[in-house]
Design a protein around this motif. Sequence first.
Motif, PDB file in Angstrom:
ATOM      1  N   TRP A 367      -7.764  -4.847  -2.662  1.00 20.88           N
ATOM      2  CA  TRP A 367      -6.416  -5.137  -2.169  1.00 20.88           C
ATOM      3  C   TRP A 367      -6.051  -6.502  -2.731  1.00 20.88           C
ATOM      4  CZ3 TRP A 367      -5.013  -8.406   2.379  1.00 20.88           C
ATOM      5  CH2 TRP A 367      -3.631  -8.379   2.621  1.00 20.88           C
ATOM      6  N   TYR A 411      -5.914  -0.034  10.901  1.00 16.83           N
ATOM      7  CA  TYR A 411      -5.173   1.094  10.354  1.00 16.83           C
ATOM      8  C   TYR A 411      -5.127   2.299  11.291  1.00 16.83           C
ATOM      9  CZ  TYR A 411      -4.993  -1.298   5.851  1.00 16.83           C
ATOM     10  OH  TYR A 411      -4.740  -2.186   4.847  1.00 16.83           O
ATOM     11  N   GLU A 414      -2.341   4.926  10.951  1.00 16.32           N
ATOM     12  CA  GLU A 414      -1.719   4.798   9.629  1.00 16.32           C
ATOM     13  C   GLU A 414      -2.275   5.870   8.678  1.00 16.32           C
ATOM     14  OE1 GLU A 414       0.683   2.772   9.077  1.00 16.32           O
ATOM     15  OE2 GLU A 414       0.558   1.415  10.806  1.00 16.32           O
ATOM     16  N   ARG A 417      -3.323   7.612   1.496  1.00 17.91           N
ATOM     17  CA  ARG A 417      -3.022   8.632   0.496  1.00 17.91           C
ATOM     18  C   ARG A 417      -3.685   8.271  -0.825  1.00 17.91           C
ATOM     19  NH1 ARG A 417       1.791   8.145   3.369  1.00 17.91           N
ATOM     20  NH2 ARG A 417       2.554  10.106   4.291  1.00 17.91           N
ATOM     21  N   ASP A 430      -3.031   4.304  -1.352  1.00 21.29           N
ATOM     22  CA  ASP A 430      -1.919   3.732  -0.595  1.00 21.29           C
ATOM     23  C   ASP A 430      -2.258   3.853   0.888  1.00 21.29           C
ATOM     24  OD1 ASP A 430       0.578   3.966   1.077  1.00 21.29           O
ATOM     25  OD2 ASP A 430       1.511   3.428  -0.821  1.00 21.29           O
ATOM     26  N   GLY A 432      -0.605   2.751   4.253  1.00 23.33           N
ATOM     27  CA  GLY A 432       0.523   2.134   4.933  1.00 23.33           C
ATOM     28  C   GLY A 432       1.300   1.207   4.034  1.00 23.33           C
ATOM     29  N   SER A 433       1.442   1.558   2.769  1.00 22.87           N
ATOM     30  CA  SER A 433       2.144   0.825   1.695  1.00 22.87           C
ATOM     31  C   SER A 433       1.282  -0.236   1.019  1.00 22.87           C
ATOM     32  CB  SER A 433       3.454   0.184   2.183  1.00 22.87           C
ATOM     33  OG  SER A 433       3.234  -1.089   2.779  1.00 22.87           O
ATOM     34  N   PHE A 434       0.099  -0.559   1.567  1.00 22.98           N
ATOM     35  CA  PHE A 434      -0.812  -1.460   0.877  1.00 22.98           C
ATOM     36  C   PHE A 434      -1.480  -0.685  -0.262  1.00 22.98           C
ATOM     37  CE2 PHE A 434      -1.882  -4.856   4.329  1.00 22.98           C
ATOM     38  CZ  PHE A 434      -0.569  -5.266   4.291  1.00 22.98           C
ATOM     39  N   VAL A 435      -1.529  -1.310  -1.416  1.00 24.38           N
ATOM     40  CA  VAL A 435      -2.089  -0.672  -2.609  1.00 24.38           C
ATOM     41  C   VAL A 435      -3.501  -1.195  -2.853  1.00 24.38           C
ATOM     42  CG1 VAL A 435      -1.892  -0.504  -5.114  1.00 24.38           C
ATOM     43  CG2 VAL A 435       0.134  -0.220  -3.687  1.00 24.38           C
ATOM     44  N   PRO A 448       2.354  -3.670  -6.738  1.00 24.16           N
ATOM     45  CA  PRO A 448       3.752  -4.018  -6.437  1.00 24.16           C
ATOM     46  C   PRO A 448       4.066  -5.448  -6.845  1.00 24.16           C
ATOM     47  CG  PRO A 448       2.726  -2.901  -4.579  1.00 24.16           C
ATOM     48  CD  PRO A 448       1.627  -3.207  -5.547  1.00 24.16           C
TER      49      PRO A 448
END
Length: 459
Positions: A367, A411, A414, A417, A430, A432-435, A448
């Motif tokens: 992350w 999480y 959450e 994916r 992904d 919860g939008s964290f890559v 991002p």
Amino acid sequence: MTEQPDHLLPTTRRALLHRVAVAQAEGRTPSLVAGVVREGRLVWSGARSMIDGHAPDADVQYRIGSLTKTFVAVLVLRLRDEGLLDLADPLGRHLPGTPADDVTVAQLLAHSGGLAAETPAPWWERTDGALRPELGDLLEEESPLKHPAGRCHHYSNPGYALLGALVEKVRGEPWGEVLRREVLAPLGLDRTTLLPEHPHAGGFAVHPWADVMLPEPLTDTGLMAPAGQLWSTGADLARWAAFLAAGDDKVLSADTLAEMSRPAIGPADADWTSGYGLGLQLRRHEGRLLYGHTGSMPGFTAGLWVSAEDGLAAFALSNATSGANTPLLAAQLIGITAAHEPRLPAPWRPLTEVDQELLALTGPWYWGAAPNVLRLHADGVLELTPDAGGHRGSRFRPQPDGSWLGLDNYYAGETLRVVRHADGTVSHLDVGSFVYTREPYGPAGAVPGGFDPQGWQAF
């Protein structure tokens, strides 16, 4: 050996009995009964009383006070699971005309509706319920809310009286009868009742400065009964603790009980020491996370805690208005048992079959520049853990659509994916939008905001 035996070692039993004896003597209570449940079975119970050689057994009833609220909460969650109400519903949608019409069911369960802690005078616990014949008598009409709804935890006994009335309204019969049919009978709690049945303890007040006693009245609290009316025994509470620990599909699923035992409002940090879920109190004791409830009514105190991590639960009941700290005693009994006979871990076993795509996902992920490790466990659960530790580590369970649902910690709830390129190869995770990428800010990563085209540099 892979399972704990059905009995405790003599040294453990002696340590537990000593702690109960000290609690009865120092707490100056006429009698005290306690027990320990391990992996769903009552493995020890002990008692002391003021009469030599005549200690109560686990079949003697005591009033359990606010432990009653855990039973009421289970009734309400059954209604939710059946689709008869939503926890976000305002009370007035199902039980209109009370001073709490706009407070939600969830807020009543979690004591976050801002309602008054007690009824208007006289003191409801020590007076006949006939003095409060209508639901409107349970709260001050002019100022039923002491805090804005949903803003803070403020314990409310009338709030649970309203939940009992809600159960009656939806089911169309008295809440006590609903409780007997839907909960007590299926779980075999045949000595848990609204009014005392022989044999039962009498309730007493013990003078604070002299060794003399005064009998307390055994009142029927009427509409306030869902807040603290029930009588029960050690044997029944052992069965109740086993249910709270593992659930029973005849009554309520393990998933719903897990929902009840999570903090419903706050706490804001990982170092909290007490909280409240949906009808269950939460407490940390000596580093151990417990859930259950405390209870008190004039003449009685009670405590019941479950430690899921240890596979243990304990209860303690006394028949004095104050003195013996039964909730603390129950927590200590769990600690003593865990120290003497720690839980045996389940034996490690490998996966019975290997999903090669999942196996390829394991290992380090980043992350940003923070390393994390993704592990695949034999139960099919993925675990994403910061390499340096911390509270963001979470487990994930597979979902039918190919995503993964967070089960705990940061999480919880959450979605994880696995994002793929057009050719099917994995791009990133992904959460919860964290890559999470395979390299720390790697040039091929889907980071991002992009990154400096010169990449990592020395400064």
